[in-house]
Write a protein that holds these residues in place. Structure first.
Motif, PDB file in Angstrom:
ATOM      1  N   MET C  82      59.605  79.605  90.423  1.00 30.86           N
ATOM      2  CA  MET C  82      60.707  79.866  88.621  1.00 30.86           C
ATOM      3  C   MET C  82      59.611  80.564  87.891  1.00 30.86           C
ATOM      4  O   MET C  82      58.419  80.723  87.570  1.00 30.86           O
ATOM      5  CB  MET C  82      59.743  78.185  88.455  1.00 30.86           C
ATOM      6  N   PHE C  84      60.551  82.564  83.769  1.00 33.51           N
ATOM      7  CA  PHE C  84      61.068  81.381  82.611  1.00 33.51           C
ATOM      8  C   PHE C  84      60.844  82.344  81.299  1.00 33.51           C
ATOM      9  O   PHE C  84      60.801  83.858  81.489  1.00 33.51           O
ATOM     10  CB  PHE C  84      59.362  80.379  81.882  1.00 33.51           C
ATOM     11  N   GLN C  86      60.205  82.305  78.307  1.00 32.68           N
ATOM     12  CA  GLN C  86      58.921  82.798  77.834  1.00 32.68           C
ATOM     13  C   GLN C  86      57.152  83.263  78.792  1.00 32.68           C
ATOM     14  O   GLN C  86      56.523  82.940  78.053  1.00 32.68           O
ATOM     15  CB  GLN C  86      58.445  81.860  76.802  1.00 32.68           C
ATOM     16  N   ASN C  88      55.420  82.145  80.042  1.00 27.95           N
ATOM     17  CA  ASN C  88      54.744  81.597  80.211  1.00 27.95           C
ATOM     18  C   ASN C  88      53.193  81.661  81.893  1.00 27.95           C
ATOM     19  O   ASN C  88      53.172  80.477  82.397  1.00 27.95           O
ATOM     20  CB  ASN C  88      55.162  79.859  81.457  1.00 27.95           C
ATOM     21  N   LEU C  89      52.166  82.462  81.070  1.00 28.47           N
ATOM     22  CA  LEU C  89      51.505  82.298  81.317  1.00 28.47           C
ATOM     23  C   LEU C  89      50.436  81.958  81.054  1.00 28.47           C
ATOM     24  O   LEU C  89      50.378  81.840  79.932  1.00 28.47           O
ATOM     25  CB  LEU C  89      51.092  84.377  82.191  1.00 28.47           C
ATOM     26  N   VAL C  90      49.051  81.683  81.681  1.00 26.44           N
ATOM     27  CA  VAL C  90      48.072  80.961  81.457  1.00 26.44           C
ATOM     28  C   VAL C  90      47.393  82.178  79.996  1.00 26.44           C
ATOM     29  O   VAL C  90      46.360  83.098  80.450  1.00 26.44           O
ATOM     30  CB  VAL C  90      47.408  80.035  82.036  1.00 26.44           C
ATOM     31  N   GLN C  91      47.739  82.100  78.860  1.00 26.28           N
ATOM     32  CA  GLN C  91      47.473  83.230  78.135  1.00 26.28           C
ATOM     33  C   GLN C  91      45.812  83.650  78.445  1.00 26.28           C
ATOM     34  O   GLN C  91      45.395  85.184  78.167  1.00 26.28           O
ATOM     35  CB  GLN C  91      47.700  82.855  76.649  1.00 26.28           C
ATOM     36  N   ASP C 143      46.917  87.910  77.067  1.00 26.60           N
ATOM     37  CA  ASP C 143      47.895  88.154  76.130  1.00 26.60           C
ATOM     38  C   ASP C 143      47.543  89.404  75.418  1.00 26.60           C
ATOM     39  O   ASP C 143      48.374  89.554  74.254  1.00 26.60           O
ATOM     40  CB  ASP C 143      47.456  87.100  75.698  1.00 26.60           C
ATOM     41  N   THR C 144      47.055  89.803  76.508  1.00 24.10           N
ATOM     42  CA  THR C 144      46.843  91.383  76.174  1.00 24.10           C
ATOM     43  C   THR C 144      48.411  92.353  76.157  1.00 24.10           C
ATOM     44  O   THR C 144      48.520  93.751  76.146  1.00 24.10           O
ATOM     45  CB  THR C 144      45.768  92.096  76.204  1.00 24.10           C
ATOM     46  N   ARG C 157      53.449  86.127  90.371  1.00 20.35           N
ATOM     47  CA  ARG C 157      52.569  85.309  90.630  1.00 20.35           C
ATOM     48  C   ARG C 157      53.787  84.315  91.458  1.00 20.35           C
ATOM     49  O   ARG C 157      53.162  83.592  92.331  1.00 20.35           O
ATOM     50  CB  ARG C 157      52.431  84.271  89.125  1.00 20.35           C
TER      51      ARG C 157
END
Ligand code: ADP
Ligand code: MG
Lengths: 276, 268, 268
Positions: C82, C84, C86, C88-91, C143-144, C157
């Protein structure tokens, strides 16, 4: 899936993905060595011999068995009196601390008395008072004024006066300047300025802190009796010495219920104070 | 309302004053005692040979420092063990993460019990079971810390970004893997900050648990108080205050660094 | 072949997905369109089993998916990756670890919990990232990265899962037109190169027309159109969105029109 040659090529192109750099590895190893060294030192100083550990665990199992069912063994009146003492100590200890902390807080605030050395000295005094646990104050006060709840009240009040005074001073330093200036413009003197310009602004914050300290003091007051400073703790320590585990369990339950009730009441009051 | 409040407050005040045996005469009699007591604990330091006098004041410094080290180690190991237990069960104690209602309920009640029973009560019981010594103290600190930290950790967990969790669940990751990789990275800085705060509190606790025989400097302090070794009292208390303040300062540094820790840091 | 048979999901009185029956052959790229609240996201989440259907069945390659539990359910989720809106990575984790998350269900939990990944697994992750020109960012924190880069990491992923099916829920709704195009191109690339079935919720009609073999339109939980883009007539669009395609273009953000201008013509 991935051929040897491709793996080698990827390794060469992205070495850090596969292995940390030497510097990173050194740093990490050092950090782990420090941590493990600390833990090893701690365990070496702390862990009892194996036999003592096993014996203790067995004894603990028995104790828990002996606690069931918890009973008051006909000493309910005495226990409730101890509980009353505990609550009285918490209440008066907090009250005295708060009463002492208000003037101390005003003096310790930079915007009230802009005299640097005084301000600095007072702040260190507050730190000193709260740096010593109330249980230490309790053994000192028991030695000074004798056994009983009065020593407990002082033992709770002194360190809390330090903490509350610090919190008050900080709250006072954060007040809105405009309101204070308004009062000054109306020709108020120093005391009136504090009473009408600052106090109304900080009172809710102070009250909320005080209620919170009452909650935490109820817990502390329940154990001060262990060193003779009044409250239910004395009876608890006595029952443990006498091997009377059913009553120990009963007293622990009494403490738990009291603490829970005080938390509820004070939490409710605090929400009301903040809302007001 | 305010009239009722004043009445209730007055009743509470007089009732507690009676129960607490606060009578002005005793206060008046006690006050000079306290001042006298404080005065006696002051060391005699003459201008003629100040260093010799200070050395005299701290005559047993080697023993005391070792005991203080013990207290710090008790705080350290107790915090570590407590935080370990708290991390292990805090995911069960979060309403948004718990795998089922039963484990949620058990974890919550367990933390509550561990947190509400005062440390000293645990210490009394453990000293009885394991005999006097630091082990009883560490155990008491660990259990209380597990409860206190577990509650805080669970609260932090309840504010995590649910999208990252959903994304991991959608890859087919199991519950423990989802907690490890979707939740833990989000909450770890907060956990560390709370853990350091707890360490500060626990060093204080460890320095008094000795009063009931649970190891550390507290035992020595209680001994000198009961033997009226006045200058030893001030020396030991001073050492405790200095140690506790030092640890506070160091931990505060770390916590600020944690809060300010910005992005762009490889985490592998 | 993915088959949905009378698939229904209610939230209280709202029927988010209402008797949806579709059969999707392997390797198709399907665009799901409809107004906000039409039930597109719910449909994808039902297929991945992030939520359970109220009624109806999901069948994939002859296997009934509807009631899978435990390990079998996780295997299914691994099978249908899936993406998404947003990302939805682990920031707080680096890009490499985020991509390795796609492997969690394939490997030992204990090794995963200690973040121990083999050289092969790392190489695989790097190779997958390289397909989307992101191998250089492998050690950067998620998050960068820019939004477009994050979405491509999310696709990497997903690919690590070795899925048979890719579900994308509004993958470009949070991206600017240029990045939107890059991401849509990436999705089409894996559809063509890896032969993956792609189900993609899209908020803009022209993107769906450009990229998809087949368009499914939903309104109030029901499928109101199902066919090739060419068959989607103006009156049907008016029916689906309650406005004409021109009005839709005006109402939408610049995203939709802009992407049309940069989108390359469909590769034959
Ligand atoms: N978890 C939920 N709880 C309650 N209602 C929901 C939930 N998820 C979706 N819905 C409702 O289902 C309907 C369809 O939502 P959704 O599938 O998100 O639509 P779309 O993705 O097409 O915008 C909406 O009316 C929405 O309010
Ligand atoms: Mg949606």
């Amino acid at each position: 899936m991935i051929s040897e040659s491709e793996l080698a090529a990827l390794r060469a192109a992205h070495p850090r993905v596969f292995r940390r750099t030497a510097a990173e590895r050194r740093k990490l190893a050092l950090a782990w060595a420090c941590f493990c060294g600390g833990v090893a030192l701690g365990l070496w100083r702390i862990l009892p011999p194996w036999e003592a550990f096993v014996a203790g665990l067995t004894k603990l199992g028995f104790l828990v068995g002996f606690m069931i069912p918890p009973t008051h063994g006909g000493h309910l009146g005495q226990m409730l009196h101890g509980l009353g003492e505990t609550l009285a100590m918490a209440f008066l200890g907090t009250l005295f601390a708060a009463v002492a902390a208000v003037p101390l807080g005003f003096l310790g605030a930079r915007n009230v008395l802009p005299v640097r050395p005084l301000h600095f000295g007072l702040r260190r005094l507050f730190d000193g008072l709260r740096g010593i646990d109330s249980l230490i104050w309790a053994i000192v006060f028991v030695a000074a004024v004798g056994m009983g709840p009065f020593a407990g009240i002082l033992a709770l009040a002194v360190p809390d006066a330090g903490t509350l005074a610090k919190l008050f001073a900080e709250a006072i330093e954060n007040v809105e300047k405009r309101q204070v200036e308004g009062i000054e413009a109306a020709g108020a003197n120093g005391l009136e300025r504090a009473r009408f310009g600052i106090l109304p602004q900080v009172l809710p914050v102070l009250l909320s802190h005080v209620l919170y300290f009452f909650e935490s003091n109820t817990r502390s007051a329940s154990i001060l009796g262990v060193v003779g400073a009044g409250g239910i703790g004395l009876q608890l320590a006595e029952r443990i010495r006498l091997d009377d585990w059913q009553e120990v369990a009963f007293i622990i339950l009494l403490i738990l219920v009291t603490v829970a009730v005080i938390d509820l009441v004070s939490g409710w009051l605090r929400r009301r104070v903040i809302a007001a | 309302m305010s009239v009722l409040g004043v009445v209730l407050f007055s009743i509470a005040f007089f009732a507690t004053a009676v129960i607490g045996q606060v009578d002005p005469a005793r206060v008046a009699a006690g006050l000079p005692n306290i001042i006298d007591y404080a005065y006696r604990t002051l060391p005699e330091i003459s201008a003629r040979q100040p260093f010799t006098d200070i050395a005299e004041w701290f005559w047993a410094i080697d023993i005391w420092l070792l005991l203080i080290l013990d207290s710090v180690l008790m705080g350290f190991i107790g915090t570590l063990a407590g935080a370990g237990a708290a991390i292990a069960f805090c995911f069960h104690a979060s309403a948004n993460l718990a795998p089922n209602r039963l484990s949620f309920w058990i974890a919550r009640r367990g933390f509550e019990l561990a947190r509400t029973v005062p440390e000293l009560v645990f210490a009394l019981i453990f000293v009885f079971a394991f005999g006097p010594g630091p082990f009883a103290g560490v155990l008491a600190i660990a259990i209380h810390s597990a409860g206190a930290l577990g509650k805080l950790f669970a609260e932090v967990n309840e504010n995590v970004d649910p999208r990252q969790i959903e994304a991991l669940a959608a890859t087919g990751a199991g519950w423990s893997e989802t907690m490890r990789f979707a939740v833990l990275p989000q909450v770890l800085p907060n956990f560390l900050s709370y853990g350091l705060l707890r360490f500060e509190i626990n060093v204080r606790a460890a320095s008094v648990l000795g009063i009931v025989g649970a190891g550390g400097i507290g035992e020595e302090l209680y001994l000198v108080v009961r033997r009226f070794l006045y200058s030893d009292i001030s020396a030991i208390v001073l050492l405790i205050v200095i140690t506790v303040s030092l640890i506070d300062i160091v931990c505060e540094r770390f916590r600020h660094a944690l809060i300010e820790a910005g992005p762009a840091r490889p985490t592998r | 072949m993915l088959e949905l048979i009378g698939l229904t999901r209610r939230f209280g009185s709202v029927t988010a997905v209402d008797h949806v029956s579709l059969s999707i052959p392997n390797g198709q790229m399907v665009g799901i369109i409809g107004r906000s609240g039409a039930g597109k996201s719910t449909l994808l989440r039902l297929i991945n089993r992030l939520i359970d259907p109220t009624a109806g069945r999901i069948v994939f390659a002859g296997q009934d998916i509807t009631a899978l539990k435990g390990k079998a359910l996780r295997d299914w989720r691994t099978n249908c990756a899936m993406i998404f809106q947003q990302f939805n990575l682990v920031q707080r984790l680096d890009v490499l670890t985020n991509v390795l998350m796609g492997l969690l269900n394939h490997r030992s939990t204990l090794l995963s919990l200690f973040k121990l990944f083999s050289a092969e697994e790392r190489a695989l992750a790097i190779r997958t990232l390289d397909r989307f020109d992101l191998a250089g960012a492998a050690l950067q924190r998620a998050d960068t990265l820019s939004g477009g880069q994050q979405q491509r990491v999310a696709i990497a992923r997903a690919l690590m899962q070795k899925p048979r099916l890719l579900l994308a829920d509004e993958p470009i709704a949070s991206l600017d037109p240029r990045n939107g195009k890059v991401v849509m191109d990436a999705l089409r690339k894996i559809n063509r190169e890896d032969g993956l079935t792609v189900l993609c919720n899209l908020h803009t009609l022209d993107t769906a027309r450009h990229y998809c073999d087949r368009i499914v339109a939903m309104r109030a939980g029901q499928v109101v159109f199902d066919g090739v883009p060419a068959h989607l007539t103006a009156s049907m669009v008016r029916d689906i969105y309650g406005m004409s395609e021109e009005e839709l273009d005006q109402a939408e953000t610049v995203t939709s029109t802009a992407i049309a201008s940069v989108a390359s013509p469909l590769a034959a």
